[in-house]
Design a protein around this motif. Structure first.
Motif, PDB file in Angstrom:
ATOM      1  N   THR A  86       1.427   9.473  -2.412  1.00 49.31           N
ATOM      2  CA  THR A  86       2.833   9.506  -2.754  1.00 49.31           C
ATOM      3  C   THR A  86       3.660   9.202  -1.515  1.00 49.31           C
ATOM      4  N   MET A  87       4.608   8.297  -1.638  1.00 47.48           N
ATOM      5  CA  MET A  87       5.500   7.968  -0.529  1.00 47.48           C
ATOM      6  C   MET A  87       6.650   8.968  -0.527  1.00 47.48           C
ATOM      7  N   LEU A  98      10.660   2.978  10.845  1.00 44.54           N
ATOM      8  CA  LEU A  98      10.040   1.986   9.966  1.00 44.54           C
ATOM      9  C   LEU A  98      10.119   0.584  10.540  1.00 44.54           C
ATOM     10  N   CYS A  99      11.125   0.319  11.361  1.00 41.84           N
ATOM     11  CA  CYS A  99      11.274  -1.015  11.958  1.00 41.84           C
ATOM     12  C   CYS A  99      10.407  -1.194  13.196  1.00 41.84           C
ATOM     13  N   LYS A 144      15.391  -2.558   5.050  1.00 42.56           N
ATOM     14  CA  LYS A 144      14.605  -3.598   4.384  1.00 42.56           C
ATOM     15  C   LYS A 144      13.186  -3.093   4.114  1.00 42.56           C
ATOM     16  N   VAL A 145      12.559  -2.464   5.107  1.00 40.57           N
ATOM     17  CA  VAL A 145      11.202  -1.925   4.940  1.00 40.57           C
ATOM     18  C   VAL A 145      11.210  -0.808   3.902  1.00 40.57           C
ATOM     19  N   LEU A 199       9.250  -0.344   0.043  1.00 38.23           N
ATOM     20  CA  LEU A 199       8.203   0.637  -0.248  1.00 38.23           C
ATOM     21  C   LEU A 199       8.148   0.913  -1.737  1.00 38.23           C
ATOM     22  N   ARG A 200       6.967   1.145  -2.218  1.00 40.58           N
ATOM     23  CA  ARG A 200       6.776   1.429  -3.634  1.00 40.58           C
ATOM     24  C   ARG A 200       7.233   2.850  -3.934  1.00 40.58           C
ATOM     25  N   LYS A 201       8.097   3.021  -4.888  1.00 40.83           N
ATOM     26  CA  LYS A 201       8.568   4.335  -5.295  1.00 40.83           C
ATOM     27  C   LYS A 201       7.452   5.044  -6.061  1.00 40.83           C
ATOM     28  N   GLY A 202       7.494   6.402  -6.086  1.00 41.57           N
ATOM     29  CA  GLY A 202       6.480   7.182  -6.792  1.00 41.57           C
ATOM     30  C   GLY A 202       6.416   6.812  -8.264  1.00 41.57           C
TER      31      GLY A 202
END
Length: 78
Positions: free
Chosen positions: A5-6, A46-47, A69-70, A74-77
């Motif tokens: 999970t992000m 993140l950069c 941007k990064v 990212l893929r959401k849960g």
């Protein structure tokens, strides 16, 4: 395929202008902020920017465009 999970990171920065006002706040891992602020350890945004936490973001603060941007990529849960 990973099923981790992000977690949305908090923001912080050390980039400042001549009057000590940050230009951008960066996205960093939330669990690293307090450690960096107390111990002076460096965090990685993140950069890719590496710096010690010296300030925290307020609502409406400018966010690093690369971090945003990064983060947006990212893929959401699920």
């Amino acid at each position: 395929m990973s099923t981790d999970t992000m977690v949305r990171p908090d923001t912080t920065t050390d980039e400042t202008t001549g009057d000590d006002i940050p230009k951008f706040f960066h996205y960093v891992k939330k669990d690293r902020i307090a450690e960096s602020a107390v111990m002076g350890t460096h965090v990685v945004a993140l950069c890719g920017e590496v710096f010690p936490v010296t300030r925290s973001a307020k609502p409406g603060s400018p966010v690093c465009p690369e971090c945003k941007k990064v983060f947006d990529g990212l893929r959401k849960g699920d």
